[in-house]
Motif scaffolding. Structure first.
Motif, PDB file in Angstrom:
ATOM      1  N   SER A 237      29.877  34.321  -2.877  1.00 57.92           N
ATOM      2  CA  SER A 237      29.239  34.129  -4.316  1.00 57.92           C
ATOM      3  C   SER A 237      27.693  34.084  -4.217  1.00 57.92           C
ATOM      4  N   PHE A 238      27.302  33.378  -3.019  1.00 61.20           N
ATOM      5  CA  PHE A 238      25.657  33.667  -2.834  1.00 61.20           C
ATOM      6  C   PHE A 238      25.188  34.882  -2.754  1.00 61.20           C
ATOM      7  N   TYR A 239      25.963  35.729  -1.843  1.00 58.32           N
ATOM      8  CA  TYR A 239      25.355  37.035  -1.560  1.00 58.32           C
ATOM      9  C   TYR A 239      25.412  37.876  -2.794  1.00 58.32           C
ATOM     10  N   ASP A 240      26.569  37.533  -3.685  1.00 61.61           N
ATOM     11  CA  ASP A 240      26.718  38.247  -4.972  1.00 61.61           C
ATOM     12  C   ASP A 240      25.597  38.194  -5.838  1.00 61.61           C
ATOM     13  N   TYR A 241      25.123  36.982  -5.852  1.00 58.43           N
ATOM     14  CA  TYR A 241      24.041  36.718  -6.715  1.00 58.43           C
ATOM     15  C   TYR A 241      22.666  37.187  -6.296  1.00 58.43           C
ATOM     16  N   LEU A 242      22.424  37.257  -4.777  1.00 59.46           N
ATOM     17  CA  LEU A 242      21.437  37.753  -4.278  1.00 59.46           C
ATOM     18  C   LEU A 242      21.386  39.360  -4.563  1.00 59.46           C
ATOM     19  N   ASN A 243      22.479  39.979  -4.689  1.00 56.64           N
ATOM     20  CA  ASN A 243      22.642  41.278  -4.844  1.00 56.64           C
ATOM     21  C   ASN A 243      22.094  41.497  -6.447  1.00 56.64           C
ATOM     22  N   TYR A 244      22.518  40.769  -7.057  1.00 54.56           N
ATOM     23  CA  TYR A 244      21.949  40.730  -8.700  1.00 54.56           C
ATOM     24  C   TYR A 244      20.649  40.642  -8.577  1.00 54.56           C
ATOM     25  N   LEU A 245      20.040  39.605  -7.842  1.00 57.43           N
ATOM     26  CA  LEU A 245      18.673  39.542  -7.915  1.00 57.43           C
ATOM     27  C   LEU A 245      17.752  40.760  -7.499  1.00 57.43           C
ATOM     28  N   LYS A 246      18.174  41.509  -6.534  1.00 55.66           N
ATOM     29  CA  LYS A 246      17.800  42.815  -5.986  1.00 55.66           C
ATOM     30  C   LYS A 246      17.832  43.722  -7.449  1.00 55.66           C
ATOM     31  N   ILE A 250      13.813  41.420  -8.144  1.00 50.95           N
ATOM     32  CA  ILE A 250      13.235  40.202  -7.225  1.00 50.95           C
ATOM     33  C   ILE A 250      12.605  41.015  -6.007  1.00 50.95           C
ATOM     34  N   ASP A 251      11.607  40.415  -5.456  1.00 43.04           N
ATOM     35  CA  ASP A 251      10.934  40.858  -4.179  1.00 43.04           C
ATOM     36  C   ASP A 251      11.802  40.984  -3.038  1.00 43.04           C
ATOM     37  N   SER A 252      11.518  41.831  -2.321  1.00 36.99           N
ATOM     38  CA  SER A 252      12.404  41.858  -1.127  1.00 36.99           C
ATOM     39  C   SER A 252      12.110  40.950  -0.014  1.00 36.99           C
ATOM     40  N   ASN A 253      10.915  40.516  -0.027  1.00 37.27           N
ATOM     41  CA  ASN A 253      10.703  39.277   0.855  1.00 37.27           C
ATOM     42  C   ASN A 253      11.255  37.997   0.644  1.00 37.27           C
ATOM     43  N   LEU A 254      11.369  37.775  -0.616  1.00 40.04           N
ATOM     44  CA  LEU A 254      12.179  36.740  -1.121  1.00 40.04           C
ATOM     45  C   LEU A 254      13.324  36.812  -0.937  1.00 40.04           C
ATOM     46  N   LEU A 255      14.110  37.898  -1.116  1.00 34.79           N
ATOM     47  CA  LEU A 255      15.648  38.190  -0.993  1.00 34.79           C
ATOM     48  C   LEU A 255      15.884  37.794   0.330  1.00 34.79           C
ATOM     49  N   ASP A 256      14.897  38.441   1.542  1.00 37.59           N
ATOM     50  CA  ASP A 256      15.457  38.287   3.043  1.00 37.59           C
ATOM     51  C   ASP A 256      15.274  36.855   3.237  1.00 37.59           C
ATOM     52  N   SER A 257      14.029  36.224   2.718  1.00 41.82           N
ATOM     53  CA  SER A 257      14.006  34.598   3.240  1.00 41.82           C
ATOM     54  C   SER A 257      15.334  33.804   2.516  1.00 41.82           C
ATOM     55  N   PHE A 258      15.921  34.184   1.192  1.00 41.76           N
ATOM     56  CA  PHE A 258      17.031  33.569   0.765  1.00 41.76           C
ATOM     57  C   PHE A 258      18.264  34.086   1.546  1.00 41.76           C
ATOM     58  N   SER A 259      18.367  35.125   2.120  1.00 41.29           N
ATOM     59  CA  SER A 259      19.466  35.361   3.025  1.00 41.29           C
ATOM     60  C   SER A 259      19.450  34.730   4.295  1.00 41.29           C
ATOM     61  N   LYS A 260      18.127  34.328   4.795  1.00 38.96           N
ATOM     62  CA  LYS A 260      18.370  33.723   5.995  1.00 38.96           C
ATOM     63  C   LYS A 260      18.867  32.302   6.021  1.00 38.96           C
ATOM     64  N   LEU A 261      18.889  31.705   4.970  1.00 45.39           N
ATOM     65  CA  LEU A 261      19.491  30.548   4.534  1.00 45.39           C
ATOM     66  C   LEU A 261      21.063  30.259   5.007  1.00 45.39           C
ATOM     67  N   VAL A 262      21.674  31.533   5.156  1.00 49.19           N
ATOM     68  CA  VAL A 262      23.154  31.484   5.580  1.00 49.19           C
ATOM     69  C   VAL A 262      23.140  32.471   6.999  1.00 49.19           C
ATOM     70  N   LYS A 263      21.933  32.769   7.743  1.00 49.40           N
ATOM     71  CA  LYS A 263      22.029  33.378   8.878  1.00 49.40           C
ATOM     72  C   LYS A 263      21.310  32.513  10.073  1.00 49.40           C
ATOM     73  N   TYR A 264      21.577  33.055  11.165  1.00 48.81           N
ATOM     74  CA  TYR A 264      21.076  32.035  12.398  1.00 48.81           C
ATOM     75  C   TYR A 264      19.577  32.796  12.666  1.00 48.81           C
ATOM     76  N   LYS A 265      18.826  32.598  11.801  1.00 48.42           N
ATOM     77  CA  LYS A 265      17.401  32.953  11.880  1.00 48.42           C
ATOM     78  C   LYS A 265      16.798  31.462  11.191  1.00 48.42           C
ATOM     79  N   ASP A 266      15.581  31.403  11.790  1.00 49.86           N
ATOM     80  CA  ASP A 266      14.704  30.312  11.039  1.00 49.86           C
ATOM     81  C   ASP A 266      14.433  30.551   9.670  1.00 49.86           C
ATOM     82  N   ASN A 267      14.421  29.401   8.899  1.00 49.26           N
ATOM     83  CA  ASN A 267      14.137  29.835   7.515  1.00 49.26           C
ATOM     84  C   ASN A 267      12.653  29.818   7.113  1.00 49.26           C
TER      85      ASN A 267
END
Length: 296
Positions: A237-246, A250-267
């Motif tokens: 559901s989180f990724y569905d909402y991020l796709n909607y924000l795109k 919504i700026d791609s830098n923000l979207l990339d940062s939001f997606s990092k919350l559930v990825k193995y990358k530093d926030n």
């Protein structure tokens, strides 16, 4: 650290502060506290007055005072412990005149640019702690319970103040419970990125780190966009909402940062990206608009 002892009669005459229903407060009663002619503050009377959590609260307050000189001026640090007939019940701190950030962010009458300004200020507070860890002897300090309710805004001075710091992580204290770092949170989809507490004797679910503080900050911004608590969505559901924000721009830098919350990358500290938001995409990002688009 000094202790102020007051009588039962004086304590019973204290007036509780009336808090907005937007403010989450589960651990204390807040009173107007004026114990002398030159001190006008608040008393935070903790519901728990014994045990490990209470002891850690007292230790945290001591450490905040010990490191007071290197902490940001925007940190509202407790002045003294308060006891009633010799029994410690809580602590007092200066009263900050202004609006709670949770109230300001949810007020449709406040210009979005002002709301974004104070959200950026939160990111600056996180960076201040980052610099303290890098350049001072204090290597272990994090907000821990980073949330909208723990900031007060003085709109006249255009300043943001951090309050309720007795829940912060500092100098080896026991980690405290956090509104957004819980067992039902979105972060649980990324096992091992966030450090789950294994000690049943403390309330914290997650041991605070820079990633957990930045997680909370990103959730704060997402909640502002969504208009509700987005933290309990599942990963799909989180990724569905991020796709909607795109879709709504919504700026791609923000979207990339939001997606990092559930990825193995530093926030990321996203404060530098918030100026990309505008009235249109903020309005279109609201949850009720999103649900209308989905036909729900």
């Amino acid at each position: 650290m000094k202790t102020i002892d007051i009588s039962k009669k004086k304590f019973s005459n204290l007036q509780p502060l009336v808090l907005s229903n937007k403010i989450v407060n589960t651990e204390a009663v807040i009173y107007h506290f004026r114990y002398s002619s030159d001190y006008d503050g608040v008393l935070k009377k903790l519901y728990l007055s014994s045990g490990n959590v209470f002891a850690s609260k007292l230790y945290t307050i001591e450490m905040l005072n010990y490191y007071r000189d290197i902490l940001p001026e925007s940190f509202v640090i407790p002045d003294a412990l308060v006891s009633v007939r010799g029994e410690i019940v809580g602590f007092c701190m200066p009263k900050v005149m202004g609006d709670n950030l949770s109230v300001l962010l949810s007020d449709d009458n406040v210009d979005y640019r002002e709301q974004l300004f104070y959200l950026k200020c939160v990111g600056e507070e996180i960076e201040k702690l980052n610099n303290i860890r890098k350049y001072s002897c204090l290597k272990d300090i994090y907000f821990g319970d980073l949330q909208e309710c723990n900031f007060v805004v003085d709109r006249n001075l255009k300043k943001l103040f951090a309050v309720d710091l007795d829940s912060c992580k500092i100098s080896g204290n026991v980690a405290m419970a956090s509104r957004y770092l819980n067992s039902k949170a979105l972060l649980n989809s990324t096992i091992n990125k966030y450090i789950i507490n294994k000690d049943d004797s403390v309330l914290a679910y997650i041991i605070p780190t820079i990633n957990s503080d930045l997680y909370c900050y990103n959730i704060m911004v997402l909640n502002y966009l969504y208009g509700d608590n987005i933290n309990n969505l599942n990963e799909s559901s989180f990724y569905d909402y991020l796709n909607y924000l795109k879709y709504v721009g919504i700026d791609s830098n923000l979207l990339d940062s939001f997606s990092k919350l559930v990825k193995y990358k530093d926030n990321d500290n996203i404060s530098c990206y918030l100026d990309s938001l505008n009235r249109e995409n903020i309005c279109r990002a609201k949850g009720y608009v999103y649900r209308k688009v989905l036909g729900k």
